[in-house]
Motif scaffolding. Structure first.
Motif, PDB file in Angstrom:
ATOM      1  N   GLU A  64       0.832  -1.206   0.000  1.00 21.16           N
ATOM      2  CA  GLU A  64       0.000   0.000   0.000  1.00 21.16           C
ATOM      3  C   GLU A  64       0.869   1.258   0.000  1.00 21.16           C
ATOM      4  O   GLU A  64       0.611   2.204  -0.764  1.00 21.16           O
ATOM      5  CB  GLU A  64      -0.925   0.001   1.211  1.00 21.16           C
ATOM      6  CG  GLU A  64      -1.852   1.212   1.259  1.00 21.16           C
ATOM      7  CD  GLU A  64      -2.793   1.185   2.453  1.00 21.16           C
ATOM      8  OE1 GLU A  64      -3.598   2.127   2.570  1.00 21.16           O
ATOM      9  OE2 GLU A  64      -2.723   0.227   3.260  1.00 21.16           O
ATOM     10  N   GLN A  65       1.892   1.255   0.839  1.00 21.26           N
ATOM     11  CA  GLN A  65       2.772   2.420   0.927  1.00 21.26           C
ATOM     12  C   GLN A  65       3.526   2.675  -0.370  1.00 21.26           C
ATOM     13  O   GLN A  65       3.857   3.819  -0.693  1.00 21.26           O
ATOM     14  CB  GLN A  65       3.753   2.239   2.083  1.00 21.26           C
ATOM     15  CG  GLN A  65       3.132   2.328   3.462  1.00 21.26           C
ATOM     16  CD  GLN A  65       4.123   2.045   4.569  1.00 21.26           C
ATOM     17  OE1 GLN A  65       5.189   1.455   4.350  1.00 21.26           O
ATOM     18  NE2 GLN A  65       3.780   2.451   5.788  1.00 21.26           N
ATOM     19  N   ASN A  66       3.804   1.608  -1.107  1.00 22.53           N
ATOM     20  CA  ASN A  66       4.587   1.738  -2.334  1.00 22.53           C
ATOM     21  C   ASN A  66       3.744   1.632  -3.603  1.00 22.53           C
ATOM     22  O   ASN A  66       4.300   1.608  -4.700  1.00 22.53           O
ATOM     23  CB  ASN A  66       5.696   0.685  -2.349  1.00 22.53           C
ATOM     24  CG  ASN A  66       6.769   0.953  -1.315  1.00 22.53           C
ATOM     25  OD1 ASN A  66       7.680   1.741  -1.539  1.00 22.53           O
ATOM     26  ND2 ASN A  66       6.651   0.311  -0.156  1.00 22.53           N
ATOM     27  N   ASP A  67       2.416   1.573  -3.425  1.00 20.43           N
ATOM     28  CA  ASP A  67       1.484   1.551  -4.554  1.00 20.43           C
ATOM     29  C   ASP A  67       1.836   0.437  -5.541  1.00 20.43           C
ATOM     30  O   ASP A  67       2.000   0.660  -6.745  1.00 20.43           O
ATOM     31  CB  ASP A  67       1.487   2.914  -5.260  1.00 20.43           C
ATOM     32  CG  ASP A  67       0.302   3.088  -6.194  1.00 20.43           C
ATOM     33  OD1 ASP A  67      -0.727   2.428  -5.975  1.00 20.43           O
ATOM     34  OD2 ASP A  67       0.412   3.865  -7.161  1.00 20.43           O
ATOM     35  N   ILE A  68       1.956  -0.792  -5.015  1.00 19.34           N
ATOM     36  CA  ILE A  68       2.362  -1.953  -5.811  1.00 19.34           C
ATOM     37  C   ILE A  68       1.147  -2.808  -6.149  1.00 19.34           C
ATOM     38  O   ILE A  68       0.313  -3.093  -5.282  1.00 19.34           O
ATOM     39  CB  ILE A  68       3.388  -2.809  -5.033  1.00 19.34           C
ATOM     40  CG1 ILE A  68       4.628  -1.978  -4.685  1.00 19.34           C
ATOM     41  CG2 ILE A  68       3.778  -4.030  -5.844  1.00 19.34           C
ATOM     42  CD1 ILE A  68       5.573  -2.697  -3.742  1.00 19.34           C
ATOM     43  N   ILE A  69       1.051  -3.239  -7.389  1.00 17.58           N
ATOM     44  CA  ILE A  69       0.020  -4.192  -7.802  1.00 17.58           C
ATOM     45  C   ILE A  69       0.316  -5.526  -7.131  1.00 17.58           C
ATOM     46  O   ILE A  69       1.469  -5.962  -7.039  1.00 17.58           O
ATOM     47  CB  ILE A  69       0.011  -4.365  -9.329  1.00 17.58           C
ATOM     48  CG1 ILE A  69      -0.380  -3.055 -10.015  1.00 17.58           C
ATOM     49  CG2 ILE A  69      -0.920  -5.490  -9.766  1.00 17.58           C
ATOM     50  CD1 ILE A  69      -0.182  -3.082 -11.514  1.00 17.58           C
ATOM     51  N   THR A  70      -0.727  -6.206  -6.655  1.00 10.00           N
ATOM     52  CA  THR A  70      -0.542  -7.504  -5.996  1.00 10.00           C
ATOM     53  C   THR A  70      -1.424  -8.564  -6.641  1.00 10.00           C
ATOM     54  O   THR A  70      -2.512  -8.278  -7.147  1.00 10.00           O
ATOM     55  CB  THR A  70      -0.880  -7.429  -4.490  1.00 10.00           C
ATOM     56  OG1 THR A  70      -2.277  -7.176  -4.329  1.00 10.00           O
ATOM     57  CG2 THR A  70      -0.083  -6.360  -3.794  1.00 10.00           C
ATOM     58  N   ILE A  71      -0.928  -9.784  -6.592  1.00 14.32           N
ATOM     59  CA  ILE A  71      -1.702 -10.970  -6.994  1.00 14.32           C
ATOM     60  C   ILE A  71      -1.422 -12.060  -5.978  1.00 14.32           C
ATOM     61  O   ILE A  71      -0.404 -12.047  -5.299  1.00 14.32           O
ATOM     62  CB  ILE A  71      -1.336 -11.456  -8.413  1.00 14.32           C
ATOM     63  CG1 ILE A  71       0.162 -11.755  -8.516  1.00 14.32           C
ATOM     64  CG2 ILE A  71      -1.763 -10.442  -9.464  1.00 14.32           C
ATOM     65  CD1 ILE A  71       0.579 -12.378  -9.860  1.00 14.32           C
TER      66      ILE A  71
END
Length: 224
Positions: free
Chosen positions: A209-216
């Motif tokens: 969330e802090q690094n605005d990363i896409i997750t799967i």
């Protein structure tokens, strides 16, 4: 879901991404360090989990330099335990069986078909020779036509080298499950997706969330 069609290269971490092997390696670190006592073994495991993606060579060096009695607290007083080479050997013997029997990510074949035009690489903190043997024995090495790479070279070293020789062609995407994976990918100019299903990064939701990363959850999600 991320559009994969424009990527020339897909780079995969191994542990926690292609293989469900994070717990296998945690158990192997604990087992190798136990001759020095449970407290020392716990300290090594804590260091290992906090530094996902760093090679075993570095982790055992840290253990001997910082944790065992000559350099710190936590081991059996007067214990004459395994040296660095012996620790590596114990670890390798323990972990190989686990790597040969742990789960493999679902959907790899389907994802390979979906990304026929992309070069696939493994870039791992695991031992390179060990990885190549395990992947061949488990019948998945041919998926990674760009090569299977690991320690003693660091992930950053591998990425820089493969970029310099054109084996990683942009745009490129790194699929990883640790802070180090994200940091190495960002430093090398690769896009990044965090694979959280098998990660042992305890605070991964906050980190992404802090690094605005896409997750799967798993790499198979990209095949749908």
């Amino acid at each position: 879901m991320t559009n994969l069609s424009h990527y020339g290269t897909l780079v995969f971490d191994c542990d926690g991404v292609v293989l469900d092997s994070n717990q296998v390696k945690t158990a192997a670190f604990r087992s190798a360090a136990m001759p020095y006592g449970a407290a020392a073994a716990d300290a090594l495991v804590a260091y290992h989990v906090a530094n996902g993606g760093i090679s075993r060579y570095v982790k055992f060096a840290h253990f001997l330099e910082r944790i065992v009695p000559e350099h710190g607290a936590g081991a059996v007083p007067g214990c004459d335990g395994p040296d660095h080479e012996a620790l590596l050997q114990i670890y390798a013997e323990t972990v190989r069986d686990g790597l040969m029997n742990c789960g493999i990510a679902t959907g790899l074949e389907q994802l390979r078909s979906k990304t026929r035009g992309a070069n696939w690489l493994i870039v791992s903190g695991g031992d390179q020779n060990e990885l190549r043997e395990v992947f061949a024995a488990r019948g998945i090495s041919d998926l990674f036509d760009g090569g299977i790479f690991g320690s003693p070279d660091t992930k950053s070293m591998i990425l820089d080298r493969e970029l310099s020789v054109g084996n990683i062609s942009g745009p490129a995407l790194f699929l990883g499950d640790s802070r180090l994976d994200h940091e190495a990918a960002s430093a090398a100019g690769l896009d990044f997706i965090f694979v959280h299903g098998w990660t042992d990064l305890a605070d991964w939701p906050t980190y992404v969330e802090q690094n605005d990363i896409i997750t799967i959850a798993g790499v198979g999600d990209l095949a749908s």
